[in-house]
Write a protein that holds these residues in place. Sequence first.
Motif, short mmCIF file in Angstrom:
data_model
loop_
_atom_site.label_atom_id
_atom_site.label_comp_id
_atom_site.label_asym_id
_atom_site.label_seq_id
_atom_site.Cartn_x
_atom_site.Cartn_y
_atom_site.Cartn_z
N THR A 222 14.39 25.11 9.01
CA THR A 222 15.57 24.53 8.42
C THR A 222 15.85 23.33 9.22
O THR A 222 15.86 23.56 10.35
N ASN A 223 15.84 22.31 8.59
CA ASN A 223 16.02 20.96 9.18
C ASN A 223 17.48 20.66 8.79
O ASN A 223 17.75 20.38 7.58
N ILE A 224 18.46 20.35 9.73
CA ILE A 224 20.02 19.95 9.55
C ILE A 224 19.53 18.60 9.22
O ILE A 224 19.31 17.62 9.90
N GLY A 225 20.67 18.31 8.03
CA GLY A 225 20.61 17.13 7.39
C GLY A 225 19.89 16.98 6.13
O GLY A 225 19.86 16.11 5.45
N LYS A 226 18.94 18.00 6.05
CA LYS A 226 18.16 17.92 4.74
C LYS A 226 18.20 19.50 4.14
O LYS A 226 18.62 19.50 2.93
N ASP A 227 18.06 20.24 4.90
CA ASP A 227 17.97 21.50 4.07
C ASP A 227 19.59 22.11 4.26
O ASP A 227 20.14 22.97 3.15
N ILE A 228 20.21 21.70 5.10
CA ILE A 228 21.83 21.96 5.27
C ILE A 228 22.25 20.92 5.62
O ILE A 228 21.97 20.18 6.71
N THR A 229 23.47 20.26 5.36
CA THR A 229 24.01 19.15 5.73
C THR A 229 24.85 19.22 6.89
O THR A 229 25.40 20.55 7.14
N MET A 230 25.08 18.19 7.47
CA MET A 230 26.02 18.14 8.75
C MET A 230 27.41 18.94 8.16
O MET A 230 28.09 19.59 8.94
N ALA A 231 28.05 18.41 7.29
CA ALA A 231 29.22 18.65 6.56
C ALA A 231 29.25 20.14 6.36
O ALA A 231 30.26 20.89 6.75
N GLU A 232 28.08 20.65 5.59
CA GLU A 232 28.23 22.20 5.45
C GLU A 232 28.49 23.05 6.90
O GLU A 232 28.96 23.83 6.96
N LEU A 233 27.64 22.54 7.58
CA LEU A 233 27.44 23.05 9.14
C LEU A 233 28.71 23.15 9.76
O LEU A 233 29.11 24.29 10.20
N ARG A 234 29.47 21.97 9.88
CA ARG A 234 30.62 21.93 10.61
C ARG A 234 31.64 22.96 9.90
O ARG A 234 32.61 23.51 10.26
N LYS A 235 31.63 23.21 8.49
CA LYS A 235 32.62 23.69 7.73
C LYS A 235 32.30 25.25 8.01
O LYS A 235 33.33 26.12 7.87
N GLN A 236 31.07 25.47 8.22
CA GLN A 236 30.83 27.11 8.21
C GLN A 236 30.87 27.58 9.82
O GLN A 236 31.32 28.73 9.78
N TYR A 237 30.98 26.55 10.73
CA TYR A 237 30.93 27.15 12.22
C TYR A 237 32.28 26.32 12.58
O TYR A 237 32.67 25.22 12.32
N ASP A 238 32.66 27.29 13.89
CA ASP A 238 33.87 26.48 14.66
C ASP A 238 33.34 25.31 15.52
O ASP A 238 34.08 24.74 16.14
N ALA A 239 32.12 25.49 16.06
CA ALA A 239 31.51 24.42 16.72
C ALA A 239 30.18 24.36 16.71
O ALA A 239 29.48 25.28 16.18
N VAL A 240 29.74 23.09 16.75
CA VAL A 240 28.26 22.79 16.77
C VAL A 240 27.62 22.20 17.79
O VAL A 240 28.13 21.27 18.37
N LEU A 241 26.43 22.46 18.43
CA LEU A 241 25.81 22.01 19.73
C LEU A 241 24.71 21.58 19.31
O LEU A 241 23.63 22.42 18.79
N LEU A 242 24.34 20.15 19.35
CA LEU A 242 23.01 19.40 18.96
C LEU A 242 21.92 19.50 20.25
O LEU A 242 22.41 18.82 21.32
N CYS A 243 20.97 20.09 19.88
CA CYS A 243 19.95 19.85 21.19
C CYS A 243 18.53 19.92 20.34
O CYS A 243 17.63 20.69 20.45
N THR A 244 18.63 18.81 19.94
CA THR A 244 17.42 18.06 18.93
C THR A 244 16.09 17.45 19.72
O THR A 244 15.27 17.23 19.09
N GLY A 245 16.30 17.42 21.20
CA GLY A 245 15.32 16.83 21.97
C GLY A 245 15.19 15.24 21.79
O GLY A 245 15.85 14.72 21.07
#
Length: 488
Positions: A222-245
């Motif tokens: 699952t590639n965030i921004g392609k399979d799930i948008t960042m907007a969708e992720l922020r809507k589903q979760y109370d916080a997001v931690l990006l550790c994409t390397g």
Amino acid sequence: MVKTAFIDIKRTEPKEAHPRERLKNWNEYQQNLSDSDLKSQSSRCMDCGIPFCQIGMDLNRATTGCPLYNLIPEWNELVYQGKWYEAYQRLAKTNNFPEFTGRACPAPCEGSCTAGLVSSPVAIKSIEQAIIDKAFDKGWVNVRTPKKRTGFRVAVVGSGPAGLAGADQLNQAGHDVTVYEREDRIGGLLMYGIPNMKIDKQVVGRRVELLKKEGIAFITNTNIGKDITMAELRKQYDAVLLCTGAAKHRELLIEGRELKGIYPAMTYLTASTKHLLNPESTHPEISAKGKKVIVIGGGDTGADCVATALRQGCQSVVQFGKHGRLPNERTADNPWPEYPQVFKMEYAYKEAAAVFGKDPREYHVSTKRFIGDGGGQVKALETVAFESYFDEKGNKQLRENHEEKQTWAADLVLIAAGFEGAEDDVFENLNVENNNQCIKTKKNRFETALQGVFAAGDARKGQSLIVWAIQEGRKAAEEVDAYLSRKV
């Protein structure tokens, strides 16, 4: 501790399988010392009033001491006393994954060990790995289920050491954590960036299974921004931690780069490990078998490429380095407690010497162009030599000497020239700000300009060591937890 053990007892290195024997397989090449050897090695710790092994800082562009602030003198003393369980408890207090750092960290703690001033440093890394390996063998590493759940949901993007450390801390704080990974397996660089002979993938899988039992959910492919948008992720979760390397590799934009047979090192290492883990595949996507291999870049990733090519049965292998051969001992401008910039025969170079009779490294080499065979395949590359000189301020610099040209035969070239930072699509897809190819966060913080969105690890700091990644994940988790507590 024995007061003069650091003088009376010599440092003992971990046992290694013979280079020619270990090239027959992909197993870990190092073996733990015996308990009696570990006791004598731990007795060499001086229990310093100020343990420089713990300072954890960047000094002269290199890491000095342990960024996790591991309680090294404490667990050394406990190993000496035979109190292995207590030693494990001390180790687990500061380090989420000692089984990874004990295998893959270059041990800056040893470079700043005080015993190294008058003798050789304590074998800290060997002792660390032995503690955690014994803890798993004895069943001391148990499932830790949080007593209470907060009801908050956190998404962690990326499952490398920073992402896993952040997820572990947040889960133990009682939050419901889901880790997203774009690859088919969890682990990030631990899984695909470091070859199996340094970290057996069963070791990674064992920790992931434990985290699952503790309540962390993992979603792969699952590639965030392609399979799930960042907007969708922020809507589903109370916080997001990006550790994409920091997976954007440094390119060589020179003539002939478009030729076939030239790959980024990480592409090659990933293909090799995927083949190893997939019993149904008959051949790796990229193979060095029967080929003349050149690795461009003198660091650890380049060494891993050398070791991988040897196991695949390459015809020859050479590794180019921009800089000269390091000195055998510290120089005046590399004093203790800085990380020692000294010559070492790493595992890959011992293996190459066993097969081909010499160290594969070539120094002061600059690649100028790739040469094709007329059919689109690389067949050679052309280099010039670097030479050192002192500028008007007395600083040592490098410049190319075009009179020293050389042509090298090659039908597989691996570019291991380092990383520039996070990949471009991180900024394009996640709507975060770009700070010199790293995710921009607030000053001395982990929160981005997007409310509730945080970043940690190489994506925020830039390419660094596994210990820094774990530290970043832990500290970011503290900040995320504090943010969520304010939402109650």
